[in-house]
Design an enzyme around this catalytic site. Structure first.
Site, PDB file in Angstrom:
ATOM      1  N   ARG A  81       0.851  -1.072   0.035  1.00  0.00           N
ATOM      2  CA  ARG A  81      -0.119   0.006   0.048  1.00  0.00           C
ATOM      3  C   ARG A  81       0.815   1.239   0.106  1.00  0.00           C
ATOM      4  O   ARG A  81       0.588   2.240  -0.752  1.00  0.00           O
ATOM      5  CB  ARG A  81      -0.961  -0.052   1.145  1.00  0.00           C
ATOM      6  CG  ARG A  81      -1.913   0.911   1.113  1.00  0.00           C
ATOM      7  CD  ARG A  81      -2.887   0.936   2.159  1.00  0.00           C
ATOM      8  NE  ARG A  81      -2.610   1.055   3.467  1.00  0.00           N
ATOM      9  CZ  ARG A  81      -3.103   0.612   4.620  1.00  0.00           C
ATOM     10  NH1 ARG A  81      -4.646   0.181   4.463  1.00  0.00           N
ATOM     11  NH2 ARG A  81      -3.022   0.798   5.715  1.00  0.00           N
ATOM     12  N   LYS A 184      -2.712   6.872   1.354  1.00  0.00           N
ATOM     13  CA  LYS A 184      -2.282   7.178   2.631  1.00  0.00           C
ATOM     14  C   LYS A 184      -1.086   8.333   2.840  1.00  0.00           C
ATOM     15  O   LYS A 184       0.141   7.657   3.165  1.00  0.00           O
ATOM     16  CB  LYS A 184      -1.696   5.715   3.240  1.00  0.00           C
ATOM     17  CG  LYS A 184      -1.915   5.664   4.851  1.00  0.00           C
ATOM     18  CD  LYS A 184      -2.078   4.510   5.448  1.00  0.00           C
ATOM     19  CE  LYS A 184      -1.992   4.447   6.936  1.00  0.00           C
ATOM     20  NZ  LYS A 184      -3.132   5.018   7.472  1.00  0.00           N
ATOM     21  N   GLU A 220     -16.233   6.356   4.632  1.00  0.00           N
ATOM     22  CA  GLU A 220     -15.552   5.657   5.788  1.00  0.00           C
ATOM     23  C   GLU A 220     -15.585   6.666   7.170  1.00  0.00           C
ATOM     24  O   GLU A 220     -15.949   7.749   7.006  1.00  0.00           O
ATOM     25  CB  GLU A 220     -13.884   5.364   5.310  1.00  0.00           C
ATOM     26  CG  GLU A 220     -13.166   6.351   4.963  1.00  0.00           C
ATOM     27  CD  GLU A 220     -11.845   5.899   4.767  1.00  0.00           C
ATOM     28  OE1 GLU A 220     -11.606   4.582   5.227  1.00  0.00           O
ATOM     29  OE2 GLU A 220     -11.181   6.594   4.017  1.00  0.00           O
TER      30      GLU A 220
HETATM   31  N1  PLP Z   1      -9.061   4.350   6.525  1.00  0.00           N
HETATM   32  C1  PLP Z   1      -8.133   5.427   6.860  1.00  0.00           C
HETATM   33  C2  PLP Z   1      -8.554   6.617   6.281  1.00  0.00           C
HETATM   34  C3  PLP Z   1      -7.093   5.058   7.771  1.00  0.00           C
HETATM   35  O1  PLP Z   1      -6.208   6.085   7.994  1.00  0.00           O
HETATM   36  C4  PLP Z   1      -7.015   3.858   8.146  1.00  0.00           C
HETATM   37  C5  PLP Z   1      -5.836   3.186   8.744  1.00  0.00           C
HETATM   38  O2  PLP Z   1      -4.863   3.038   8.266  1.00  0.00           O
HETATM   39  C6  PLP Z   1      -7.820   2.799   7.759  1.00  0.00           C
HETATM   40  C7  PLP Z   1      -9.045   3.249   6.991  1.00  0.00           C
HETATM   41  C8  PLP Z   1      -7.703   1.236   8.069  1.00  0.00           C
HETATM   42  O3  PLP Z   1      -6.746   0.700   7.365  1.00  0.00           O
HETATM   43  P1  PLP Z   1      -6.020  -0.562   7.811  1.00  0.00           P
HETATM   44  O4  PLP Z   1      -7.050  -1.466   8.313  1.00  0.00           O
HETATM   45  O5  PLP Z   1      -5.182  -0.797   6.756  1.00  0.00           O
HETATM   46  O6  PLP Z   1      -5.180  -0.036   8.872  1.00  0.00           O
HETATM   47  C1  COI Z   2      -3.809   3.122  11.346  1.00  0.00           C
HETATM   48  O1  COI Z   2      -5.045   2.493  11.689  1.00  0.00           O
HETATM   49  O2  COI Z   2      -2.976   2.563  11.343  1.00  0.00           O
HETATM   50  C2  COI Z   2      -3.818   4.547  11.173  1.00  0.00           C
HETATM   51  O3  COI Z   2      -3.159   4.805  10.359  1.00  0.00           O
HETATM   52  C3  COI Z   2      -4.816   5.343  11.452  1.00  0.00           C
HETATM   53  C4  COI Z   2      -4.444   6.729  12.111  1.00  0.00           C
HETATM   54  C5  COI Z   2      -3.758   6.610  13.485  1.00  0.00           C
HETATM   55  C6  COI Z   2      -3.911   7.480  11.082  1.00  0.00           C
END
Ligand code: PLP
Ligand code: COI
Length: 341
Positions: A81, A184, A220
């Protein structure tokens, strides 16, 4: 130092740890990994990251298991990612192997900060990649720094595994590039800062976003994906403006393995009233059940848990995910990487 950490009272925040691992990109290539005990960086005042936010970060976790082993959850998915984010903002691609090795080293070097098995805490791993070239014109930098640091953390939303309220308002957008999937990258989070503060100031865990184009479909929650349970179905939004959450993908697979149907499709806001349970999911959020979503523009509430208790399916999925991450159940999906300490 670690003797003074109250693992079960940890919130989600930054705690300094012993070492971080770095890698520099210069002259068109990535260098060797280096270990630093210093937490400062020396940055030119004109560094591109400061002005144009040419930066990407990731978030993943390491867990101490019941068997004493330490496991990192789906590290290669975070590496990939970050590559997508780098492509999206014209940064050099960091090889998956370099990402994985830096994460492994950062975890091993800070072993004393990995919370004990049985506590509610885990070790949060934060890789970050940013542009260091001094620039004033808007163009991609040619020098970059990749750093991995770690911090022990507790639950992201107050209350941990308890259902909390979320705020929905059409006044807020995030700067997600339409049609590309949210990257991200720091700039997207800065654009959401006002919404986050507004939600918190009004007593909510997070802002809940609708699609930026029509404001009709669910996107989201601030820093987590949305999912809902409708009968025996796990429903989650299909949208080009949300972050592809690794946790959400894992929960979808877990739900399927439990005999549930998984639907990834646009979810119109009105459908919120048909869901039995709803949750926010992510690395930091794990599963944070949603008590209610208040549509403050229309003075309308969608209620999932009047008393704040997590729903049955949310609880089942939460326990399954935690059990795999902590080595209590066999990882039949191949999601975890054991760390040789
Ligand atoms: N959506 C956003 C905007 C986020 O910052 C995060 C965290 O990283 C997620 C979703 C969840 O992603 P993940 O499950 O890969 O941590
Ligand atoms: C995560 O879940 O790792 C995120 O990046 C969420 C937040 C701390 C930005």
């Amino acid at each position: 130092m670690t003797e003074t950490i109250e693992w079960n009272n940890l919130g989600f925040g930054f705690i300094p740890t012993d070492y971080n691992v770095r890698c520099t990109y210069a002259d068109g290539k990535w260098g060797e990994l280096r270990t630093h005990s210093d937490m400062q960086i020396n940055l030119n005042i004109a560094a591109a990251v400061l002005h144009y936010a040419q930066e990407s970060f990731e978030g993943l976790k390491a867990f101490r298991g019941k068997d004493g082993k330490v496991r990192i959850f789906r590290v290669d998915e975070n590496a990939k990612r970050m590559q997508d984010s780098c492509k999206g903002i014209e940064m050099p691609i960091l090889p998956v192997d370099t990402f994985r090795e830096a994460v492994l080293q950062a975890v091993k070097l800070n072993e004393r900060f990995i919370p004990p098995y049985g506590s509610s805490a885990s070790l949060y791993i934060r890789p970050v990649l940013f542009a260091t070239t001094p620039l004033v014109g808007v163009k991609p930098a040619v020098d970059y720094e990749f750093i991995v640091f770690v911090s022990p953390v507790g639950p992201y939303f107050k209350g941990g595994f308890q259902a909390t309220p979320f705020m929905l308002s059409r006044k807020y957008d995030r700067a997600a590039p339409l049609g590309t999937g949210m990257l991200k990258v720091g700039g997207n989070y800065a654009a959401g800062m006002k919404a986050t503060v507004t939600a918190h100031d009004n007593g909510y865990s997070s802002m809940f976003y609708l699609d930026p184009k029509e404001k009709k479909y669910i996107d989201e929650c601030g820093a987590a994906n949305f999912f809902a349970i409708k009968g025996n179905t796990y429903v989650t939004p299909q949208s080009s403006s949300i972050l592809p959450s690794i946790t959400n993908r894992s929960l979808s697979e877990l739900a399927e393995s439990l005999g549930m149907t998984v639907e990834r499709r646009p979810i119109a806001i009105d459908e919120l009233s048909e869901f039995d349970e709803a949750g926010a999911c992510g690395t930091a959020a794990v599963i944070s059940p949603i008590a209610r979503i208040d549509d403050v523009d229309n003075n309308k509430s969608y209620i999932f848990s009047p008393d704040g208790s997590p729903g049955r399916v949310c609880t089942l999925l939460y326990n399954k995910l935690r059990a795999i991450q902590r080595g209590e159940e066999p990882d039949t999906f191949g999601w975890t990487m054991e760390v040789t300490l």
